[in-house]
Design a protein around this motif. Structure first.
Motif, PDB file in Angstrom:
ATOM      1  N   MET A 108       0.819  -1.191   0.000  1.00 35.40           N
ATOM      2  CA  MET A 108       0.000   0.000   0.000  1.00 35.40           C
ATOM      3  C   MET A 108       0.867   1.261   0.000  1.00 35.40           C
ATOM      4  SD  MET A 108      -3.143  -0.994   2.536  1.00 35.40           S
ATOM      5  CE  MET A 108      -3.926   0.564   2.260  1.00 35.40           C
ATOM      6  N   LYS A 109       2.011   1.239   0.739  1.00 33.46           N
ATOM      7  CA  LYS A 109       2.925   2.397   0.746  1.00 33.46           C
ATOM      8  C   LYS A 109       3.513   2.600  -0.648  1.00 33.46           C
ATOM      9  CE  LYS A 109       4.348   2.000   5.612  1.00 33.46           C
ATOM     10  NZ  LYS A 109       5.511   1.770   6.521  1.00 33.46           N
ATOM     11  N   ALA A 134      13.667   6.603  -6.079  1.00 33.97           N
ATOM     12  CA  ALA A 134      13.173   7.527  -5.057  1.00 33.97           C
ATOM     13  C   ALA A 134      12.324   6.771  -4.031  1.00 33.97           C
ATOM     14  CB  ALA A 134      12.333   8.639  -5.717  1.00 33.97           C
ATOM     15  N   ILE A 135      11.497   5.806  -4.527  1.00 31.16           N
ATOM     16  CA  ILE A 135      10.683   5.016  -3.589  1.00 31.16           C
ATOM     17  C   ILE A 135      11.583   4.198  -2.693  1.00 31.16           C
ATOM     18  CG2 ILE A 135       8.999   3.147  -3.443  1.00 31.16           C
ATOM     19  CD1 ILE A 135       7.818   4.159  -6.086  1.00 31.16           C
ATOM     20  N   ALA A 136      12.679   3.625  -3.262  1.00 31.23           N
ATOM     21  CA  ALA A 136      13.601   2.823  -2.461  1.00 31.23           C
ATOM     22  C   ALA A 136      14.263   3.668  -1.393  1.00 31.23           C
ATOM     23  CB  ALA A 136      14.653   2.176  -3.382  1.00 31.23           C
ATOM     24  N   THR A 166      13.661  -4.643  -4.297  1.00 35.70           N
ATOM     25  CA  THR A 166      12.465  -4.897  -3.472  1.00 35.70           C
ATOM     26  C   THR A 166      11.288  -4.086  -3.978  1.00 35.70           C
ATOM     27  OG1 THR A 166      13.864  -5.348  -1.551  1.00 35.70           O
ATOM     28  CG2 THR A 166      11.541  -4.867  -1.133  1.00 35.70           C
ATOM     29  N   VAL A 167      11.553  -2.852  -4.436  1.00 35.44           N
ATOM     30  CA  VAL A 167      10.482  -2.010  -4.982  1.00 35.44           C
ATOM     31  C   VAL A 167       9.888  -2.680  -6.222  1.00 35.44           C
ATOM     32  CG1 VAL A 167       9.932   0.216  -6.021  1.00 35.44           C
ATOM     33  CG2 VAL A 167      11.489   0.117  -4.062  1.00 35.44           C
ATOM     34  N   ARG A 180       6.088  -3.808  -6.945  1.00 35.90           N
ATOM     35  CA  ARG A 180       5.349  -3.346  -8.119  1.00 35.90           C
ATOM     36  C   ARG A 180       4.711  -4.560  -8.866  1.00 35.90           C
ATOM     37  NH1 ARG A 180       6.261   1.469 -10.816  1.00 35.90           N
ATOM     38  NH2 ARG A 180       6.225   0.323 -12.774  1.00 35.90           N
ATOM     39  N   LYS A 181       5.488  -5.636  -9.005  1.00 33.91           N
ATOM     40  CA  LYS A 181       4.978  -6.833  -9.701  1.00 33.91           C
ATOM     41  C   LYS A 181       3.765  -7.419  -8.972  1.00 33.91           C
ATOM     42  CE  LYS A 181       6.401 -11.352 -11.436  1.00 33.91           C
ATOM     43  NZ  LYS A 181       7.505 -12.320 -11.548  1.00 33.91           N
TER      44      LYS A 181
END
Length: 573
Positions: free
Chosen positions: A518-519, A532-534, A543-544, A548-549
């Motif tokens: 959810m984040k 940027a998300i990482a 991991t991001v 996403r997958k």
């Protein structure tokens, strides 16, 4: 033969018209009549009172023929007057049917050739259409002029022939009855004598064997030894008392086999009233007895099956009178069979159901032979029970209803179960109706709550934009570091998302998104890239990508050329 209209005058002997038969002088001339009557009056009386027709028939060498004389009975027997026949002999010859004419002609020719007596029986069809039988008898003699003259009589034997035909028909009928009924007959001539076992006084005959004489001992040997004494005793009583008898006895067949026979006799008395003769029959009833034994065995098997049934079985007449009941019927109604047979079924039925039962039974027909009726009855202990009766009509060869067979089973518990189910269905229907009303009420409440929640969210957003967001924007202006500004943007976006339908819609899309997913989804929607998300979440880019997958899979867009951020913006407004 030819008929000659001009016969020799019976008086003068010269050719001329034939004389009337009433002129007795025509037959009284000893030279032509061939008879020597001493008393002409006696002859006349005899001829006129004779039951037949006295006649003289003449045949010439050239084949012409005619009658010299016929007695007055000619009119009674042949239906034509004497004068007509004397004038034209073909009147009588023409009455002989073709089927008999050839036989008559041959008999006349043979008698003429051999001068043997002429005797024949044949039919004649009179002018009035009546067929009679005639017996003609005569003796021929050859005259000096070559003529042959037959003096004879013709008798009407029609009654005798009818009697003979009746006797022949009776004999044929008897033979047929003997053959069909396997009957042998015997006649025992007693003539007032005591029984002599060795005297062959018994005439024994059957349809397929000629008559033969038997002794009493030989006749007795046809009876099985176990029944021979009963047969002899019956014979003795018949002779002593003059009364016939009828017995069923076991017999010994000629081939050594055994069987059954009906032995019966009647008594004939002599002039003094004593028993003169016994006339009897021996009828083979082996096949009948065998069939009866098989039928009795079948009935016993059927009765055993019926009696062992738990169903209540009965058979009744069309007016309701009981003819048969099985043991289960007796036990159910608490009565002996003798108390039920001959009584009506109606008293055992519940009064309110009698009319319905009778109406259903009246509808049994050859086209609808079975009627099923569920009705109440009084059991032997007085309890009211529900019974299902299967009523089957029994019809005769003319399709007339003669009996009804009824098979019943107690369905009281089944009825109670059905009633309970009906009650449960009614209760369930009532509860369903209540639930439907509650559902309607809940839907109204939910609509109201949703409306209130929507208003509340709108108020919160208004208050946030009015009282909180200005301060957040102010903090963005006074923030010095790039990271601080980014944090303020995330805080602002997070608050916007919380106050928007984003979180609810995201959860509604798939309840299986983890907190981290959810984040990640929120950051993707806000426009951040993988690195940027990482950095923001302090996780690796790998991991991001993994998260996403998983998000694409749970949103149903895996393996599709759809931008994840665009999709999130479209489905979550």
């Amino acid at each position: 033969m030819q008929v000659n209209d001009m016969m020799d005058d019976p008086v003068t002997g010269q050719p001329g018209p034939a004389s009337p038969a009433s002129e007795m002088e025509a037959v009284h001339d000893p030279a032509t009549a061939g008879r020597n009557w001493s008393d002409e009056l006696t002859f006349r009386n005899f001829v006129e009172n004779f039951p037949g027709v006295a006649y003289r028939f003449r045949m010439h060498p050239d084949g012409r023929f005619g009658y010299d004389y016929l007695s007055s009975k000619c009119l009674d027997i042949f239906g034509v007057a004497v004068e007509e026949v004397v004038k034209d002999a073909s009147l009588l010859i023409g009455m002989i049917p073709e089927s008999d004419l050839d036989q008559v002609t041959r008999a006349i020719e043979e008698s003429a050739n051999t001068l043997s007596p002429y005797m024949i029986e044949h039919r004649m069809v009179r002018k009035d259409g009546k067929t009679i039988w005639v017996k003609a008898s005569s003796i021929p003699q050859r005259m000096d002029d070559g003529d042959i003259v037959w003096d004879g009589v013709a008798l009407d034997i029609t009654d005798r022939k009818i009697a003979e035909e009746a006797i022949h028909l009776s004999e044929e009928t008897l033979r047929l009855a003997q053959r069909i009924g396997r009957i042998r007959c015997w006649r025992y001539r007693i003539a007032g004598r005591p029984i002599d076992p060795d005297s062959r006084d018994i005439l024994f005959f059957s349809e397929d064997t000629p008559p033969r004489h038997l002794s009493h001992a030989e006749l007795s040997r046809m009876i099985a030894p176990v029944d021979a004494a009963a047969f002899d005793a019956a014979l003795d009583r018949a002779i002593a008392d003059g009364v016939g008898f009828s017995l069923e006895l076991r017999t010994v067949e000629e081939g050594g086999g055994s069987g059954y026979a009906l032995v019966a006799c009647d008594v004939l008395r002599g002039e003094e009233g004593k028993v003169a003769e016994l006339i009897g029959i021996i009828q083979d009833i082996t096949a009948t007895r065998k069939a009866e034994r098989e039928r009795e065995a079948a009935e016993q098997r059927y009765r055993s099956v019926v009696e062992d049934q738990t169903e209540i079985i009965s058979r009744l007449t069309i007016d309701g009178t009981l003819l048969f009941v099985n043991n289960a019927y007796c036990r159910f109604f608490g009565k002996d069979r003798e108390e039920l047979i001959g009584r009506k079924w109606q008293p055992s039925a519940y009064p309110d159901d009698v009319a319905t039962i009778e109406r259903q039974l009246s509808r049994i027909s050859p086209e609808s032979r079975v009627r099923v009726v569920n009705n109440r009855v009084f059991r032997g202990d007085g309890e009211i029970r529900w019974v299902q009766f299967i009523n089957r009509g029994i019809f005769n060869a003319d399709n007339k209803l003669i009996e009804i067979q009824s098979v019943g089973r107690d369905i009281t518990e089944l009825k109670a179960t059905q009633q309970s189910l009906l009650q449960k269905e009614r209760e369930l229907s009532e509860k369903n109706a209540k639930l439907e009303k509650l559902n309607i009420a809940f839907e109204v409440v939910i609509e109201q709550k949703n409306e209130q929640l929507g208003n509340l969210k709108s108020d919160i957003i208004k208050h946030y934009n009015a009282f909180v967001k200005p301060y957040v924007n102010e903090l963005k202006h006074i923030a010095k570091g790039r990271q601080e500004i980014q944090y303020l943007q995330l805080i602002d976006q997070g608050i916007q998302d919380i106050l928007s339908p984003f979180a609810d819609e995201l959860l509604s899309l798939n309840r299986h998104l983890s907190p981290m997913e959810m984040k990640v989804a929120g950051l993707i929607r806000s426009g951040l890239q993988i690195q940027a998300i990482a950095t923001e979440l302090n996780i690796s880019p790998h991991t991001v990508k993994y998260h996403r997958k998983n998000i694409r899979t749970k949103l149903g867009i895996q393996n599709q050329k759809i931008n994840l951020r665009t999709h999130l913006l479209q489905v979550i407004r």
